[in-house]
Design a protein around this motif. Structure first.
Motif, PDB file in Angstrom:
ATOM      1  N   VAL A 245     -45.159  22.736  -5.932  1.00  0.00           N
ATOM      2  CA  VAL A 245     -45.849  22.073  -4.823  1.00  0.00           C
ATOM      3  C   VAL A 245     -47.185  21.531  -5.336  1.00  0.00           C
ATOM      4  CG1 VAL A 245     -46.902  22.356  -2.556  1.00  0.00           C
ATOM      5  CG2 VAL A 245     -44.763  23.539  -3.086  1.00  0.00           C
ATOM      6  N   HIS A 246     -47.381  20.241  -5.170  1.00  0.00           N
ATOM      7  CA  HIS A 246     -48.613  19.601  -5.628  1.00  0.00           C
ATOM      8  C   HIS A 246     -49.602  19.328  -4.494  1.00  0.00           C
ATOM      9  CE1 HIS A 246     -46.218  17.886  -9.300  1.00  0.00           C
ATOM     10  NE2 HIS A 246     -46.549  19.156  -9.439  1.00  0.00           N
ATOM     11  N   GLY A 247     -49.127  19.314  -3.271  1.00  0.00           N
ATOM     12  CA  GLY A 247     -50.014  19.041  -2.146  1.00  0.00           C
ATOM     13  C   GLY A 247     -49.290  19.223  -0.829  1.00  0.00           C
ATOM     14  N   LEU A 248     -50.052  19.420   0.243  1.00  0.00           N
ATOM     15  CA  LEU A 248     -49.510  19.517   1.592  1.00  0.00           C
ATOM     16  C   LEU A 248     -50.401  18.735   2.533  1.00  0.00           C
ATOM     17  CD1 LEU A 248     -49.470  22.734   0.310  1.00  0.00           C
ATOM     18  CD2 LEU A 248     -47.882  22.931   2.241  1.00  0.00           C
ATOM     19  N   ALA A 249     -49.786  18.082   3.520  1.00  0.00           N
ATOM     20  CA  ALA A 249     -50.522  17.341   4.533  1.00  0.00           C
ATOM     21  C   ALA A 249     -50.059  17.800   5.909  1.00  0.00           C
ATOM     22  CB  ALA A 249     -50.295  15.840   4.373  1.00  0.00           C
ATOM     23  N   HIS A 250     -50.998  18.309   6.704  1.00  0.00           N
ATOM     24  CA  HIS A 250     -50.736  18.686   8.084  1.00  0.00           C
ATOM     25  C   HIS A 250     -50.839  17.404   8.916  1.00  0.00           C
ATOM     26  CE1 HIS A 250     -52.059  21.347  11.754  1.00  0.00           C
ATOM     27  NE2 HIS A 250     -50.789  20.997  11.823  1.00  0.00           N
ATOM     28  N   ILE A 251     -49.774  17.048   9.603  1.00  0.00           N
ATOM     29  CA  ILE A 251     -49.739  15.765  10.307  1.00  0.00           C
ATOM     30  C   ILE A 251     -50.292  15.956  11.714  1.00  0.00           C
ATOM     31  CG2 ILE A 251     -48.355  13.757  10.897  1.00  0.00           C
ATOM     32  CD1 ILE A 251     -48.617  14.438   7.865  1.00  0.00           C
ATOM     33  N   THR A 252     -51.584  15.733  11.836  1.00  0.00           N
ATOM     34  CA  THR A 252     -52.302  15.922  13.096  1.00  0.00           C
ATOM     35  C   THR A 252     -52.808  14.559  13.579  1.00  0.00           C
ATOM     36  OG1 THR A 252     -54.278  16.505  11.802  1.00  0.00           O
ATOM     37  CG2 THR A 252     -52.902  18.310  12.582  1.00  0.00           C
ATOM     38  N   GLY A 253     -54.033  14.508  14.132  1.00  0.00           N
ATOM     39  CA  GLY A 253     -54.578  13.242  14.597  1.00  0.00           C
ATOM     40  C   GLY A 253     -54.614  12.220  13.476  1.00  0.00           C
ATOM     41  N   GLY A 254     -54.101  11.027  13.732  1.00  0.00           N
ATOM     42  CA  GLY A 254     -53.980  10.013  12.695  1.00  0.00           C
ATOM     43  C   GLY A 254     -52.574   9.877  12.170  1.00  0.00           C
ATOM     44  N   GLY A 255     -51.720  10.865  12.507  1.00  0.00           N
ATOM     45  CA  GLY A 255     -50.314  10.779  12.145  1.00  0.00           C
ATOM     46  C   GLY A 255     -50.072  10.723  10.645  1.00  0.00           C
ATOM     47  N   LEU A 256     -48.895  10.261  10.273  1.00  0.00           N
ATOM     48  CA  LEU A 256     -48.562  10.088   8.856  1.00  0.00           C
ATOM     49  C   LEU A 256     -49.482   9.062   8.202  1.00  0.00           C
ATOM     50  CD1 LEU A 256     -44.679   9.998   9.244  1.00  0.00           C
ATOM     51  CD2 LEU A 256     -45.923  11.716   7.938  1.00  0.00           C
ATOM     52  N   THR A 257     -49.840   8.042   8.955  1.00  0.00           N
ATOM     53  CA  THR A 257     -50.622   6.933   8.408  1.00  0.00           C
ATOM     54  C   THR A 257     -51.963   7.386   7.842  1.00  0.00           C
ATOM     55  OG1 THR A 257     -49.566   5.445   9.996  1.00  0.00           O
ATOM     56  CG2 THR A 257     -51.606   4.677   8.962  1.00  0.00           C
ATOM     57  N   GLU A 258     -52.626   8.306   8.535  1.00  0.00           N
ATOM     58  CA  GLU A 258     -53.957   8.729   8.123  1.00  0.00           C
ATOM     59  C   GLU A 258     -53.957  10.009   7.288  1.00  0.00           C
ATOM     60  OE1 GLU A 258     -56.733   7.148   8.601  1.00  0.00           O
ATOM     61  OE2 GLU A 258     -56.045   5.547   9.933  1.00  0.00           O
ATOM     62  N   ASN A 259     -52.959  10.864   7.482  1.00  0.00           N
ATOM     63  CA  ASN A 259     -53.008  12.177   6.835  1.00  0.00           C
ATOM     64  C   ASN A 259     -52.373  12.224   5.451  1.00  0.00           C
ATOM     65  OD1 ASN A 259     -54.321  14.205   8.725  1.00  0.00           O
ATOM     66  ND2 ASN A 259     -52.894  13.168  10.109  1.00  0.00           N
ATOM     67  N   LEU A 260     -51.330  11.451   5.214  1.00  0.00           N
ATOM     68  CA  LEU A 260     -50.734  11.462   3.875  1.00  0.00           C
ATOM     69  C   LEU A 260     -51.700  10.994   2.790  1.00  0.00           C
ATOM     70  CD1 LEU A 260     -47.017  10.331   4.387  1.00  0.00           C
ATOM     71  CD2 LEU A 260     -47.855  12.531   3.549  1.00  0.00           C
ATOM     72  N   PRO A 261     -52.502   9.941   3.005  1.00  0.00           N
ATOM     73  CA  PRO A 261     -53.436   9.519   1.956  1.00  0.00           C
ATOM     74  C   PRO A 261     -54.462  10.586   1.581  1.00  0.00           C
ATOM     75  CG  PRO A 261     -53.102   7.739   3.530  1.00  0.00           C
ATOM     76  CD  PRO A 261     -52.451   8.957   4.114  1.00  0.00           C
ATOM     77  N   ARG A 262     -54.691  11.574   2.450  1.00  0.00           N
ATOM     78  CA  ARG A 262     -55.692  12.606   2.162  1.00  0.00           C
ATOM     79  C   ARG A 262     -55.297  13.486   0.975  1.00  0.00           C
ATOM     80  NH1 ARG A 262     -56.831  15.343   7.930  1.00  0.00           N
ATOM     81  NH2 ARG A 262     -58.390  16.493   6.710  1.00  0.00           N
ATOM     82  N   VAL A 263     -54.015  13.505   0.605  1.00  0.00           N
ATOM     83  CA  VAL A 263     -53.581  14.340  -0.522  1.00  0.00           C
ATOM     84  C   VAL A 263     -53.247  13.507  -1.754  1.00  0.00           C
ATOM     85  CG1 VAL A 263     -52.723  16.136   1.018  1.00  0.00           C
ATOM     86  CG2 VAL A 263     -51.139  14.393   0.184  1.00  0.00           C
ATOM     87  N   LEU A 264     -53.477  12.204  -1.686  1.00  0.00           N
ATOM     88  CA  LEU A 264     -53.145  11.327  -2.810  1.00  0.00           C
ATOM     89  C   LEU A 264     -54.388  11.014  -3.631  1.00  0.00           C
ATOM     90  CD1 LEU A 264     -50.853   8.737  -0.974  1.00  0.00           C
ATOM     91  CD2 LEU A 264     -50.136  10.755  -2.291  1.00  0.00           C
ATOM     92  N   PRO A 265     -54.307  11.152  -4.945  1.00  0.00           N
ATOM     93  CA  PRO A 265     -55.437  10.754  -5.795  1.00  0.00           C
ATOM     94  C   PRO A 265     -55.702   9.261  -5.689  1.00  0.00           C
ATOM     95  CG  PRO A 265     -53.830  12.074  -7.018  1.00  0.00           C
ATOM     96  CD  PRO A 265     -53.180  11.700  -5.726  1.00  0.00           C
ATOM     97  N   ASP A 266     -56.905   8.856  -6.051  1.00  0.00           N
ATOM     98  CA  ASP A 266     -57.254   7.436  -6.044  1.00  0.00           C
ATOM     99  C   ASP A 266     -56.251   6.646  -6.871  1.00  0.00           C
ATOM    100  OD1 ASP A 266     -59.429   8.008  -4.503  1.00  0.00           O
ATOM    101  OD2 ASP A 266     -60.882   7.928  -6.154  1.00  0.00           O
ATOM    102  N   GLY A 267     -55.828   5.519  -6.331  1.00  0.00           N
ATOM    103  CA  GLY A 267     -54.923   4.641  -7.060  1.00  0.00           C
ATOM    104  C   GLY A 267     -53.460   4.867  -6.785  1.00  0.00           C
ATOM    105  N   LEU A 268     -53.117   5.969  -6.124  1.00  0.00           N
ATOM    106  CA  LEU A 268     -51.718   6.239  -5.805  1.00  0.00           C
ATOM    107  C   LEU A 268     -51.447   5.956  -4.340  1.00  0.00           C
ATOM    108  CD1 LEU A 268     -50.866   9.540  -7.724  1.00  0.00           C
ATOM    109  CD2 LEU A 268     -50.678   7.168  -8.481  1.00  0.00           C
ATOM    110  N   GLY A 269     -50.206   5.613  -4.059  1.00  0.00           N
ATOM    111  CA  GLY A 269     -49.764   5.403  -2.693  1.00  0.00           C
ATOM    112  C   GLY A 269     -48.490   6.171  -2.449  1.00  0.00           C
ATOM    113  N   CYS A 270     -47.846   5.906  -1.334  1.00  0.00           N
ATOM    114  CA  CYS A 270     -46.551   6.538  -1.073  1.00  0.00           C
ATOM    115  C   CYS A 270     -45.695   5.638  -0.209  1.00  0.00           C
ATOM    116  CB  CYS A 270     -46.723   7.918  -0.443  1.00  0.00           C
ATOM    117  SG  CYS A 270     -47.456   7.934   1.198  1.00  0.00           S
ATOM    118  N   GLU A 271     -44.395   5.816  -0.349  1.00  0.00           N
ATOM    119  CA  GLU A 271     -43.412   5.091   0.452  1.00  0.00           C
ATOM    120  C   GLU A 271     -42.702   6.087   1.359  1.00  0.00           C
ATOM    121  OE1 GLU A 271     -40.908   3.403  -2.508  1.00  0.00           O
ATOM    122  OE2 GLU A 271     -42.290   1.741  -2.955  1.00  0.00           O
TER     123      GLU A 271
END
Length: 352
Positions: A245-271
């Motif tokens: 496990v490299h990271g976890l994101a609790h999907i709260t206010g902001g939904g997937l759109t706002e919470n997933l980027p909180r665990v991504l290093p600069d320069g990375l994205g996700c699909e």
């Protein structure tokens, strides 16, 4: 000019009933005692609560703290008189955040404020908090009950929670997130505790009463919308301990759109493939009745995914089984993309 009176006043005449507060403490002591775990050093009643990290099994710990509330979901609890699960929400909003840092929740404190203390209602709320603590493995070691006449309308109250967890030094998350990592989504139990200002506007638009049958569930509308936030702590910790496990994101206010980027290093994205999990009926109903577009849904609600684990591709299959064995419904919903593919969350497909 009014005539001055020498009649003695009491705190009770000012609206604060100390005896009711004492009765509440006596009522909730068994519930708090049931949450005891290794490390707890004393029960309720002191000026502060003590916790022994060595007795909890830690050698070189780093503490992690989180605080939160349950927002305007409280209004539904107040208007329906259903108080048994709102305390679970309070715990979940704190401890689900702690585990995202890689921490084990150790203890919890609550703050309950009201204009006039109703012992039975308050006790049911705190007993729900204790139930949430038991389910997440942390101890309810203290709290504050504030009776403040004039601050709250009759029947109103507010809740806040505070939790502390720990991890051994050097094990904080996120760590090691990279391109090709898999996103494992854990199913939510409904709306959880975010977006309720919009939920309440949608319900107002429909004209439905809280005791009306829910159009999307076999209960009343109020009961369905009070379904508590799911506690992901024990399954998430099991996955962390299994490795990969490299990271976890609790999907709260902001939904997937706002919470997933909180665990991504600069320069990375996700699909994220929006067709990789079924949209729970409550969200379909909210979208239809509120005429909500997909972007609004994904930025306001969890849309059926309450927690996302970012895991190595090699460990994804084994971790999926670990999570299933721990009682979770797991969906592979996407992957992390390497630098150059763009940052943030990119969606394909549609919620359905």
């Amino acid at each position: 000019m009014s005539e001055r009176t020498s009649e003695a006043l009491t705190y009770a005449q000012a609206g604060v009933d100390i005896d009711a507060g004492n009765a509440l403490v006596d009522r909730i002591k068994p519930a708090a005692a049931a949450t005891t775990r290794p490390g707890v050093m004393a029960g309720l009643g002191g000026f502060g609560a003590l916790f022994d990290l060595k007795a909890a099994g830690y050698e070189d710990p780093v503490l992690v703290a989180a605080t939160d509330g349950v927002g305007t979901k409280l209004k539904i609890a107040i208007e329906t008189g259903v108080f048994d699960t709102i305390g679970v929400d309070l715990v979940a909003m704190c401890v689900n955040d702690l585990v995202c840092q890689g921490a084990e929740p150790l203890f919890f404190l609550d703050y309950f404020a009201t204009g006039k203390l109703e012992v039975e209602a308050a006790a049911r709320i705190v007993e729900g908090i204790a139930a949430g603590c038991i389910a997440s493995g942390c101890a309810l070691i203290g709290g504050e009950t504030a009776e403040m006449p004039g601050m709250y309308a009759p029947g109103d109250f507010d809740l806040a929670g505070f939790s502390v967890g720990a991890m051994e030094r050097g094990r904080a998350l996120p760590e090691g997130v990279g391109g090709g990592d898999v996103l494992l989504g854990l199913a939510s139990d409904g709306v959880h505790s975010n977006g309720y200002s919009l939920v309440r506007r949608v319900v107002e638009r429909t004209g439905l009463a809280w005791d009306a049958p829910a159009p999307f569930a076999p209960t009343s509308l109020g009961e369905a919308l009070l379904t508590p936030t799911r506690l992901y702590v024990k399954p998430a910790l099991a996955a962390i301990r299994a490795g990969g496990v490299h990271g976890l994101a609790h999907i709260t206010g902001g939904g997937l759109t706002e919470n997933l980027p909180r665990v991504l290093p600069d320069g990375l994205g996700c699909e994220v493939d929006l067709g990789s999990w079924p949209l729970p009926p409550v969200f379909g109903w909210l979208a239809q009745e509120g005429a909500l577009d997909q972007a609004e849904m994904l930025k306001t609600f969890n849309a059926g995914i309450g927690m996302v684990l970012v895991v190595s591709a090699e460990a994804a299959e084994g971790l999926t089984q670990t999570l299933i064995d721990a009682g979770e419904v797991v969906y592979p919903i996407g992957r992390v993309t390497a630098a150059g593919a763009g940052t943030g969350v990119r969606y394909s497909g549609r919620l359905a």
